[in-house]
Design a protein around this motif. Structure first.
Motif, PDB file in Angstrom:
ATOM      1  N   GLY A  98      38.352  19.322  48.400  1.00 37.35           N
ATOM      2  CA  GLY A  98      39.641  19.989  48.334  1.00 37.35           C
ATOM      3  C   GLY A  98      40.124  20.557  49.641  1.00 37.35           C
ATOM      4  O   GLY A  98      41.068  21.342  49.674  1.00 37.35           O
ATOM      5  N   TRP A  99      39.500  20.153  50.749  1.00 40.00           N
ATOM      6  CA  TRP A  99      39.889  20.794  51.991  1.00 40.00           C
ATOM      7  C   TRP A  99      40.244  19.826  53.103  1.00 40.00           C
ATOM      8  O   TRP A  99      41.276  19.969  53.737  1.00 40.00           O
ATOM      9  CB  TRP A  99      38.777  21.742  52.444  1.00 40.00           C
ATOM     10  CG  TRP A  99      39.143  22.515  53.636  1.00 40.00           C
ATOM     11  CD1 TRP A  99      40.031  23.532  53.709  1.00 40.00           C
ATOM     12  CD2 TRP A  99      38.657  22.294  54.954  1.00 40.00           C
ATOM     13  NE1 TRP A  99      40.128  23.987  54.991  1.00 40.00           N
ATOM     14  CE2 TRP A  99      39.280  23.237  55.780  1.00 40.00           C
ATOM     15  CE3 TRP A  99      37.749  21.416  55.513  1.00 40.00           C
ATOM     16  CZ2 TRP A  99      39.025  23.308  57.128  1.00 40.00           C
ATOM     17  CZ3 TRP A  99      37.495  21.483  56.845  1.00 40.00           C
ATOM     18  CH2 TRP A  99      38.136  22.437  57.644  1.00 40.00           C
ATOM     19  N   ILE A 100      39.412  18.882  53.388  1.00 32.27           N
ATOM     20  CA  ILE A 100      39.694  17.946  54.484  1.00 32.27           C
ATOM     21  C   ILE A 100      39.278  16.548  54.053  1.00 32.27           C
ATOM     22  O   ILE A 100      38.245  16.363  53.433  1.00 32.27           O
ATOM     23  CB  ILE A 100      38.982  18.349  55.788  1.00 32.27           C
ATOM     24  CG1 ILE A 100      39.488  17.519  56.951  1.00 32.27           C
ATOM     25  CG2 ILE A 100      37.495  18.261  55.668  1.00 32.27           C
ATOM     26  CD1 ILE A 100      39.061  18.047  58.311  1.00 32.27           C
ATOM     27  N   ASP A 101      40.126  15.586  54.367  1.00 34.45           N
ATOM     28  CA  ASP A 101      39.840  14.211  53.962  1.00 34.45           C
ATOM     29  C   ASP A 101      39.510  13.320  55.148  1.00 34.45           C
ATOM     30  O   ASP A 101      38.554  12.566  55.110  1.00 34.45           O
ATOM     31  CB  ASP A 101      41.028  13.648  53.187  1.00 34.45           C
ATOM     32  CG  ASP A 101      40.750  12.292  52.600  1.00 34.45           C
ATOM     33  OD1 ASP A 101      39.600  12.041  52.203  1.00 34.45           O
ATOM     34  OD2 ASP A 101      41.673  11.473  52.546  1.00 34.45           O
ATOM     35  N   GLU A 102      40.282  13.390  56.198  1.00 31.97           N
ATOM     36  CA  GLU A 102      40.097  12.496  57.348  1.00 31.97           C
ATOM     37  C   GLU A 102      39.635  13.268  58.582  1.00 31.97           C
ATOM     38  O   GLU A 102      40.380  14.083  59.121  1.00 31.97           O
ATOM     39  CB  GLU A 102      41.391  11.761  57.679  1.00 31.97           C
ATOM     40  CG  GLU A 102      41.789  10.727  56.663  1.00 31.97           C
ATOM     41  CD  GLU A 102      40.880   9.514  56.665  1.00 31.97           C
ATOM     42  OE1 GLU A 102      40.199   9.245  57.677  1.00 31.97           O
ATOM     43  OE2 GLU A 102      40.849   8.826  55.638  1.00 31.97           O
ATOM     44  N   LEU A 103      38.432  13.001  59.045  1.00 39.59           N
ATOM     45  CA  LEU A 103      37.934  13.657  60.253  1.00 39.59           C
ATOM     46  C   LEU A 103      38.692  13.214  61.493  1.00 39.59           C
ATOM     47  O   LEU A 103      38.782  13.960  62.461  1.00 39.59           O
ATOM     48  CB  LEU A 103      36.444  13.384  60.440  1.00 39.59           C
ATOM     49  CG  LEU A 103      35.494  14.250  59.658  1.00 39.59           C
ATOM     50  CD1 LEU A 103      34.063  13.959  60.070  1.00 39.59           C
ATOM     51  CD2 LEU A 103      35.792  15.719  59.805  1.00 39.59           C
ATOM     52  N   SER A 104      39.258  12.004  61.469  1.00 39.30           N
ATOM     53  CA  SER A 104      40.018  11.544  62.636  1.00 39.30           C
ATOM     54  C   SER A 104      41.234  12.433  62.871  1.00 39.30           C
ATOM     55  O   SER A 104      41.609  12.681  64.023  1.00 39.30           O
ATOM     56  CB  SER A 104      40.437  10.082  62.478  1.00 39.30           C
ATOM     57  OG  SER A 104      41.218   9.905  61.315  1.00 39.30           O
ATOM     58  N   ASP A 105      41.844  12.949  61.801  1.00 41.62           N
ATOM     59  CA  ASP A 105      42.974  13.873  61.958  1.00 41.62           C
ATOM     60  C   ASP A 105      42.516  15.160  62.638  1.00 41.62           C
ATOM     61  O   ASP A 105      43.179  15.661  63.544  1.00 41.62           O
ATOM     62  CB  ASP A 105      43.597  14.205  60.607  1.00 41.62           C
ATOM     63  CG  ASP A 105      44.276  13.014  59.950  1.00 41.62           C
ATOM     64  OD1 ASP A 105      44.584  12.028  60.655  1.00 41.62           O
ATOM     65  OD2 ASP A 105      44.490  13.069  58.724  1.00 41.62           O
TER      66      ASP A 105
END
Length: 130
Positions: A36-43
């Protein structure tokens, strides 16, 4: 219904596949819970480094059950940028984004997980489960 997301490290894609059915905690792999917090580490890497997201590439599917869960490998450049992020930059980012203590802890844990992956020459992975 939400998507559960954990980031974790493993010594190989084969080891990472163990996380497919129940997640990295069950597979006893080092992980950070990002549900529920972060999906893409690249972002996140792009925001921390001031670079464009397109410079990092997309994660690669390692295994997917075509129904509920999957494991993706995070691109090495993304891991390297996160691992190289200094505490001062994390504090600056947290202030700019008005992050609370829990979010700061999570970003720091992700950075530390990336550092451990680099140190051990392991991959960093994302486990997703619907």
């Amino acid at each position: 219904m939400g998507v559960l997301v954990d980031y974790f490290t493993a010594d190989s894609d084969e080891s990472a596949r163990r996380a497919l059915s129940s997640g990295p905690a069950y597979a006893k792999l080092p992980y950070v819970d990002c549900k529920g917090w972060i999906d893409e580490l690249s972002d996140l890497a792009a925001e921390l480094s001031g670079r464009d997201t397109s410079e990092f590439g997309d994660s690669e599917v390692v295994v997917d059950d075509s129904e509920v869960s999957g494991v993706d490998r995070v691109m090495p450049e993304t891991v390297a940028v996160l691992a190289a992020t200094e505490d001062a930059r994390l504090r600056e980012y947290a202030e700019d984004e008005l992050l609370d203590d829990h979010e700061i802890e999570r970003i720091t844990a992700l950075r530390d997980l990336a550092r451990e992956a680099v140190r051990l020459n392991h991959g960093m992975y994302r486990w997703l489960c619907v």
